[in-house]
Design a protein around this motif. Sequence first.
Motif, mmCIF file in Angstrom:
data_model
loop_
_atom_site.group_PDB
_atom_site.id
_atom_site.type_symbol
_atom_site.label_atom_id
_atom_site.label_comp_id
_atom_site.label_asym_id
_atom_site.label_seq_id
_atom_site.Cartn_x
_atom_site.Cartn_y
_atom_site.Cartn_z
ATOM 1 N N ALA A 50 9.159 5.844 2.527
ATOM 2 C CA ALA A 50 8.914 6.579 2.683
ATOM 3 C C ALA A 50 7.894 7.497 2.822
ATOM 4 O O ALA A 50 7.532 8.296 3.426
ATOM 5 C CB ALA A 50 9.643 7.196 3.180
ATOM 6 N N ILE A 51 8.202 7.978 0.662
ATOM 7 C CA ILE A 51 6.672 9.309 -0.006
ATOM 8 C C ILE A 51 5.616 8.551 0.600
ATOM 9 O O ILE A 51 5.177 9.370 0.897
ATOM 10 C CB ILE A 51 7.708 9.594 -0.437
ATOM 11 C CG1 ILE A 51 8.303 10.363 -1.056
ATOM 12 C CG2 ILE A 51 6.786 9.876 -1.416
ATOM 13 C CD1 ILE A 51 9.656 9.879 -2.124
ATOM 14 N N GLY A 52 5.512 7.626 0.706
ATOM 15 C CA GLY A 52 4.321 7.203 0.539
ATOM 16 C C GLY A 52 3.488 7.336 2.473
ATOM 17 O O GLY A 52 2.532 7.310 2.389
ATOM 18 N N VAL A 53 4.226 6.904 3.365
ATOM 19 C CA VAL A 53 3.899 7.168 4.772
ATOM 20 C C VAL A 53 3.874 8.450 4.838
ATOM 21 O O VAL A 53 2.868 8.910 5.524
ATOM 22 C CB VAL A 53 5.241 6.785 5.636
ATOM 23 C CG1 VAL A 53 5.034 7.494 6.805
ATOM 24 C CG2 VAL A 53 5.075 5.151 5.750
ATOM 25 N N GLU A 54 4.500 9.556 4.126
ATOM 26 C CA GLU A 54 4.425 11.062 3.919
ATOM 27 C C GLU A 54 3.487 11.203 4.246
ATOM 28 O O GLU A 54 2.232 12.199 4.216
ATOM 29 C CB GLU A 54 5.257 11.922 3.318
ATOM 30 C CG GLU A 54 5.629 13.020 4.349
ATOM 31 C CD GLU A 54 6.573 13.925 2.668
ATOM 32 O OE1 GLU A 54 6.674 13.428 2.258
ATOM 33 O OE2 GLU A 54 7.671 14.728 3.621
ATOM 34 N N ALA A 55 2.779 10.629 2.495
ATOM 35 C CA ALA A 55 1.397 10.609 2.095
ATOM 36 C C ALA A 55 0.059 10.330 2.765
ATOM 37 O O ALA A 55 -0.985 10.947 2.750
ATOM 38 C CB ALA A 55 1.095 9.298 0.834
ATOM 39 N N ASP A 108 8.772 16.506 -8.975
ATOM 40 C CA ASP A 108 10.229 16.909 -8.258
ATOM 41 C C ASP A 108 9.915 16.318 -7.301
ATOM 42 O O ASP A 108 10.615 16.378 -6.273
ATOM 43 C CB ASP A 108 9.942 18.508 -8.080
ATOM 44 C CG ASP A 108 8.617 18.623 -7.160
ATOM 45 O OD1 ASP A 108 7.194 18.073 -7.811
ATOM 46 O OD2 ASP A 108 8.140 19.852 -7.264
ATOM 47 N N THR A 109 9.455 15.301 -6.470
ATOM 48 C CA THR A 109 9.563 14.763 -5.300
ATOM 49 C C THR A 109 10.553 13.809 -5.422
ATOM 50 O O THR A 109 11.631 13.826 -4.577
ATOM 51 C CB THR A 109 8.480 12.989 -5.116
ATOM 52 O OG1 THR A 109 7.083 14.194 -6.008
ATOM 53 C CG2 THR A 109 7.538 13.051 -4.112
ATOM 54 N N VAL A 142 1.314 -1.132 0.069
ATOM 55 C CA VAL A 142 0.014 -0.196 0.009
ATOM 56 C C VAL A 142 0.892 1.527 -0.053
ATOM 57 O O VAL A 142 0.822 2.011 -0.701
ATOM 58 C CB VAL A 142 -0.451 -0.230 0.866
ATOM 59 C CG1 VAL A 142 -1.723 1.407 1.425
ATOM 60 C CG2 VAL A 142 -1.938 -1.027 0.825
ATOM 61 N N LEU A 143 1.942 1.425 1.179
ATOM 62 C CA LEU A 143 2.924 1.999 1.064
ATOM 63 C C LEU A 143 3.132 2.561 0.125
ATOM 64 O O LEU A 143 4.288 3.756 -0.480
ATOM 65 C CB LEU A 143 3.744 1.881 2.211
ATOM 66 C CG LEU A 143 2.969 2.130 3.852
ATOM 67 C CD1 LEU A 143 3.718 1.771 4.761
ATOM 68 C CD2 LEU A 143 1.871 3.793 3.707
ATOM 69 N N VAL A 144 4.482 1.545 -0.931
ATOM 70 C CA VAL A 144 4.533 1.689 -2.186
ATOM 71 C C VAL A 144 4.315 2.675 -3.109
ATOM 72 O O VAL A 144 4.218 3.072 -3.921
ATOM 73 C CB VAL A 144 5.698 0.232 -2.507
ATOM 74 C CG1 VAL A 144 5.024 0.218 -3.287
ATOM 75 C CG2 VAL A 144 7.081 0.623 -2.894
ATOM 76 N N SER A 145 2.695 1.518 -3.475
ATOM 77 C CA SER A 145 1.837 2.203 -4.037
ATOM 78 C C SER A 145 1.337 3.461 -3.951
ATOM 79 O O SER A 145 1.608 4.287 -4.926
ATOM 80 C CB SER A 145 0.503 1.596 -4.524
ATOM 81 O OG SER A 145 1.314 -0.075 -3.929
ATOM 82 N N LYS A 174 2.527 9.721 -5.309
ATOM 83 C CA LYS A 174 2.628 10.630 -5.506
ATOM 84 C C LYS A 174 3.567 10.634 -6.269
ATOM 85 O O LYS A 174 3.960 11.859 -6.582
ATOM 86 C CB LYS A 174 3.107 10.517 -3.908
ATOM 87 C CG LYS A 174 3.112 12.199 -3.094
ATOM 88 C CD LYS A 174 3.789 12.320 -1.836
ATOM 89 C CE LYS A 174 3.933 13.940 -1.482
ATOM 90 N NZ LYS A 174 4.046 13.940 0.151
ATOM 91 N N CYS A 175 4.900 10.141 -6.745
ATOM 92 C CA CYS A 175 6.176 10.655 -6.992
ATOM 93 C C CYS A 175 5.647 10.945 -9.089
ATOM 94 O O CYS A 175 5.923 11.337 -9.266
ATOM 95 C CB CYS A 175 7.285 10.032 -7.061
ATOM 96 S SG CYS A 175 7.865 9.078 -5.484
#
Lengths: 269, 627
Positions: B433-438, B384-385, B370-373, B378-379
């Motif tokens: 980590a970007i997924g967690v931030e989302a 520019d992520t 889920v988080l990687v998706s 988001k990327c």
Amino acid sequence: MQTCRNSAGLKWAGFRRVLVAAACALVCEFMRAGVVAWLGAIPLLFVIPGVVWAEWLGIRDTVGSAVEFAVIVASFSVGNAIVVVFIVNAVGTIDTGSVAVGMAASVAIGTTGAQLCSRRVPREGRGVQQHRSEEAQDEKPIAVRKYLTAVVLTAAMLGMIAAVVAAIRNVDATDPRFISVGARIGSVQMNTDQGELSVDVSNVETVGERVWIGVTAGPALIRAWNIELGAGQMWNRETRVPVNDELKVTVRSKGRSGSIIKELRVDWG
Amino acid sequence: MHVEERDRGWPRAQRTTQESKAVLSTAAVLNALGVGCVALADELARFSRPGAIAAYWLGLGLIFIPTGCAFATCRNMTRAVAAGVVSIFALATFAVFECYSPTRLTFSDEYQHFKTLADILQTGHLFSPNRTLPVSPFYPGLESTTAALRDLASMPTICAISVVIGVLHVMLTVSVFALCTEITDRPAIGGLATVIYATNGDYLFFNTYFSYETMGITFATLSALCAVKGVKANNPTKWGWFVACCVMVGIVAVTHHVSSYVAVAMVALVGIGWLRNGAQAQDKRWIAVGLIAMVACVGIWDGIVARGTGAYLATTFRNLLPGAAQHTLPTSAAAVVSVGTTPIASVKQIGVSSTIDRSWEYLWAALVAVLVSLGAWKCLRHRDTLATAGVTIAAGGVIGVVIAFGLRVASPNGEIATRLLSFAMIPAAAVVAIGVEAVLGPNRKAGGLRSVGVLALIIELLVVGGVEAGWPPSYARLPGPYVAGGRDRSVDLYELTAAEWVRKHLPAQSLFAADTTDAELLEAVGNVRTSNSVDVAYLFDSRTVDPQLRDVIRRLGIEYVLVNAQLAGKVPANQSLFPNDPFEGHYARGISGADLTKFEHVRGVTTVYAGGPVEIFEVKGLYADLP
């Protein structure tokens, strides 16, 4: 370090700090070789709070250099304490290797400690005095926090090390203490009954063959009774065997029936 | 960060730095408390006292959760402070490993490499044969480094091993942080990615073992880091990074096969990304030359020096992939059962991982999926992520994670998926980590209770799931008394003392029959051979030494039998007791004590060693008079 006003001065300060660090490391290495090595960490408990109070009372300029020097020495002492704990205490040896690792740990920890406990100089080329006059009010609590950071970090690291050392001691305490018996030729048998061990090597018949008695934890006092040396002679032997060492009993007769070692007792400690 | 400092003015920036340092101190103290809890858990477990497992999870929680929350809540964290927090985290996780067995090697995989190390130390040369892991001598990077440290510093071998793997563990953690920071251009996200990476099943133990992968994965990560840094750097420094990258790949090539392939793949991905984004014509030539040099380096080593690698990997993958041949109960088992020996169940028993373990593992996988998706989405939405230089390697990591999950679903054995994830998650952790931030939301208040709570829950689930999915399995997660068929829990001082005695007193290369753990120790420490015949199981399972058994011993040429009485009456934890066990998965009860002691009073059998529960019998006399 308060006299550093330009980039050349900063470089010299850094270089001087490294020199002091190296000198302290050498002193600490000599200290560690002595009995007082374990006391190495203690000065830290007094020095860092001392720096905090000196800063708070505004007398740090007076005692600054001496205190920073002491902090560096104490930091090195902590480095050495780590080495003592990890290598010397865990393994039981002091050799050139542990000295080398001690030096490396000392330099790393001492430099970090000195960096954390020293006054930060702005990058913009402004002199320290100018900066101090502008930001004097901000600086006092910030400096205190710096030292507190150093104290907390040091305490945390020491706590982590203490946990590992506790694990080492715990493993040592829980390892089974037993003797093991072996011989390349012949038959060995051992029966254990509440710490009293009897060994029967009645089938060992080869002259010159050695019965190997290993002790995996110790030191232990091994008493072997009724060792037949042939022709009816008996020999009682009592030997202290250190940790992980072995006692060898050589069979000197051949073709005799009955036990060569009839009874063997082990008293630990 | 320096730009921000200039913009905001010195006092504000300095205050920010001090706040970051407060985070550093807090994380350090909580990490130390966590290590203390784990050490306590180990102690309780050694005495089989209650509360060990609770203390263990509490300790891991104190290490992982505050570290993760520190990165998620302190947005202005400087790179230096983030690196400090990551370093302390790495030290704490290494301390967790070290507390398990601080004074000797315990994990069976480690003894395979210990054999290579012992051979190097004894002979002073590389490439001595190693029957426990035949490819190990041909990848001697780790062992030769350890041998050099041990000789130069006159350290005891176990100390040299601890120092080397400790340094490698910290290097791996910091290099994952540096790589993820380069990929995302944000130290806080890089730090969070490192904590997420550390939840993968192999980080805490398997990739910290004294095993060639520990060094291989570290230098593979460093090679990818150098490549990304090179692409981002200006011209004079750029080539320095690329040379460093080639050196790293060279080190990996002689250290670990799979890591070397992964290193080349990661560098190639970075190169592809660079080609797509602004590489000059001259650069393209150098990219091609560099990649060819790396492939040649790895290919030459595997093709000329380590020639058995292909066959070894093919066999390993065949055994781990779906549809691998499983042992079936031999027809002769009926005869063994009929003489009243070890009870054999006709139905195969549950394997290594329990239902609870598998449930947690699936939860971990689902959460990461889920988080990687989310992160990938988001990327894709906000180009520019990710830093330009990191897009392709992050995408490669995500694809690797998807493949690993696919393999896990298709295969009953989770090992290959876990091993693949330990590589794929290196760059993919940044996307997670970007997924967690989302999940936390872009407008969250830094340090807000809700954000911290959600993040703590995510990290706790990831930690528990990752540890349950990884190695060692649940029965060996904590140290403690001997466990039959428990691999890492089957190594204790009795077995080690026996193996050391064998090395000192019995002829090298004598042929032994023993259970799996003792066989590994005899080969690695005792410097003797062990039989991996299917018939070895019958030596231990049968009740009497009858003519049929004598014939088996003679046919195999077995000279010594090592019997470990601790096996008696215990169902093997992993349902297997012998190197090639025909009854794997069919043990209903343990081997009886009478079966194990049957050699003691047999004519022609001599007891040559007795130490605690371990006895060694010389059985050559059994077939001396046979034709």
